[in-house]
Design an enzyme around this catalytic site. Structure first.
Site, PDB file in Angstrom:
ATOM      1  N   TRP A  11       0.970  -1.163   0.038  1.00 16.84           N
ATOM      2  CA  TRP A  11       0.027  -0.061  -0.134  1.00 16.84           C
ATOM      3  C   TRP A  11       0.647   1.143   0.044  1.00 16.84           C
ATOM      4  CZ3 TRP A  11      -3.829   2.290  -1.754  1.00 16.84           C
ATOM      5  CH2 TRP A  11      -4.426   3.265  -1.260  1.00 16.84           C
ATOM      6  N   ALA A 111      -4.292  -2.035  -3.727  1.00 14.05           N
ATOM      7  CA  ALA A 111      -2.814  -1.329  -3.870  1.00 14.05           C
ATOM      8  C   ALA A 111      -2.392  -1.981  -5.175  1.00 14.05           C
ATOM      9  CB  ALA A 111      -1.663  -1.770  -2.781  1.00 14.05           C
ATOM     10  N   LYS A 161     -14.117  -2.784   8.080  1.00 14.77           N
ATOM     11  CA  LYS A 161     -14.334  -3.355   6.930  1.00 14.77           C
ATOM     12  C   LYS A 161     -13.375  -4.590   6.718  1.00 14.77           C
ATOM     13  CE  LYS A 161     -10.663  -1.812   4.517  1.00 14.77           C
ATOM     14  NZ  LYS A 161      -9.698  -2.591   3.569  1.00 14.77           N
ATOM     15  N   ASP A 214     -15.663   0.615   0.583  1.00 12.90           N
ATOM     16  CA  ASP A 214     -14.363  -0.336   0.700  1.00 12.90           C
ATOM     17  C   ASP A 214     -14.960  -1.556   1.388  1.00 12.90           C
ATOM     18  OD1 ASP A 214     -11.859  -0.761   1.173  1.00 12.90           O
ATOM     19  OD2 ASP A 214     -11.588   0.752   2.707  1.00 12.90           O
ATOM     20  N   ARG A 225      -6.482  -9.289   1.568  1.00 10.46           N
ATOM     21  CA  ARG A 225      -5.633 -10.050   2.356  1.00 10.46           C
ATOM     22  C   ARG A 225      -6.119 -10.829   3.546  1.00 10.46           C
ATOM     23  NH1 ARG A 225      -0.921  -5.937   3.847  1.00 10.46           N
ATOM     24  NH2 ARG A 225      -1.277  -5.506   1.909  1.00 10.46           N
ATOM     25  N   ASN A 226      -7.411  -9.820   4.177  1.00  8.74           N
ATOM     26  CA  ASN A 226      -8.131 -10.134   5.189  1.00  8.74           C
ATOM     27  C   ASN A 226      -9.279 -11.329   4.675  1.00  8.74           C
ATOM     28  OD1 ASN A 226      -7.534  -8.735   7.480  1.00  8.74           O
ATOM     29  ND2 ASN A 226      -7.645  -6.954   5.847  1.00  8.74           N
ATOM     30  N   GLU A 251      -4.718  -6.695   9.013  1.00 10.38           N
ATOM     31  CA  GLU A 251      -5.146  -5.807  10.025  1.00 10.38           C
ATOM     32  C   GLU A 251      -6.262  -6.275  10.701  1.00 10.38           C
ATOM     33  OE1 GLU A 251      -3.168  -3.836  11.545  1.00 10.38           O
ATOM     34  OE2 GLU A 251      -2.135  -2.830   9.880  1.00 10.38           O
TER      35      GLU A 251
END
Length: 298
Positions: A11, A111, A161, A214, A225-226, A251
């Site tokens: 990012w 990204a 999110k 988002d 990735r989440n 995250e």
């Protein structure tokens, strides 16, 4: 006028790529990277405009060890809630700077697509509108920027999110179908809004790019990735192994635990985040799904 991006992950690198098109831009990170215009942390912190894209967890300790307030204007591009301190990121930064120096970036933006110069729309939220407009002027023309004053709302959307993206990955991994995913995202948006309202966030924020935009992006694509964490959890993989194999920071995991604690303290009804936290600690996913379906409160 110099801009320095601090954080050279995907990012941070994407933002550096975008800002470099029309500005004098540099990039730095705690670990040296082979990137053009890479500079040391000390050099970066001397820049007039700073863009933070560091991992949320441990950010407070990093700032405490490295940051000196020289009046820099800061764009916060990280997303999450600090689990160790149970603090939102504006609260973390306001230990070191005044609110007039802080701006928050939010909105749907993978990204990989930003690096390809594909069009997107983002939101800049600040306590001082002039700062948002200044940072907006740095973006290339293919990125549409909107201005907002709802700093806390933008942060909560960006953090929540990621939690819902993990839940969506689980849903898709279990092959529960499109109806289930749509229901999860809709109820997730309601939950995110309920949580945000407890902190004075604006309704409009959750319906716009920072919230719904988002969320829809992160909860519906393996580029998130989440989402991938949730998908792999649904396949029976161990969380520690997943995070090790991911080789990136998801995250949503620590943020989920932080939201669970904050919601319990403030008595905010967050059934999806609560159930997901139990899954992340090892609760059987099928049992968790049954318990979630029993919930009938709006």
């Amino acid at each position: 006028m110099s801009i320095a991006v601090i954080g050279a992950g995907k990012w941070g690198t994407a933002l550096y790529h975008s800002f470099s098109k029309n500005n004098e831009c540099y990039i730095s990170s705690p670990r040296k990277r082979d990137i053009k215009n890479f500079i040391s942390i000390d050099e970066a912190l001397d820049s007039e405009f700073l863009v933070f894209a560091l991992s949320t967890q441990g950010l407070f300790d990093w700032l405490k060890a490295n940051f000196k307030n020289k009046g820099q204007k800061i764009l916060l591009a990280s997303k999450g809630v600090d689990y160790a301190n149970l603090k939102f990121l504006d609260e973390i930064f306001l230990n070191f700077i005044s609110k007039e120096q802080l701006c928050v970036l939010s909105g749907p933006s993978f990204a990989a697509e930003v690096m390809q110069d594909l069009p997107c729309a983002l939101v800049l939220s600040a306590f001082e509108e002039s700062l948002s407009k200044k940072f907006a002027s740095f973006f290339p023309k293919h990125i549409k920027v909107y201005i907002s004053s709802d700093v806390r709302g933008a942060e909560i959307c960006g953090a929540y999110k990621n939690v819902l993206a993990i839940a969506s990955g689980i849903s898709d991994g279990l092959k529960l179908g499109n109806n289930a995913r749509a229901s999860l995202m809709a109820r997730g948006l309601v939950e995110m809004h309920r949580f945000g309202k407890a902190f004075g966030a604006s309704d409009e924020t959750f319906l716009g790019l920072s919230g719904a935009g988002d969320l829809f992006l992160s909860a519906s694509s393996a580029l998130s990735r989440n989402y991938r964490v949730g998908f792999m959890l649904s396949q029976g993989k161990n969380l520690d192994e997943i995070l090790l194999d991911l080789r990136e920071v998801a995250e949503g995991v620590k943020t989920c635990f932080a939201i669970e604690k904050i919601a319990a303290e403030k008595e905010i009804y967050t059934p999806i985040a609560k159930e997901l936290a139990l899954i992340l600690r090892g609760k059987d996913i099928e049992l968790s799904l049954k318990d979630l379906l029993r919930q009938n409160r709006c």
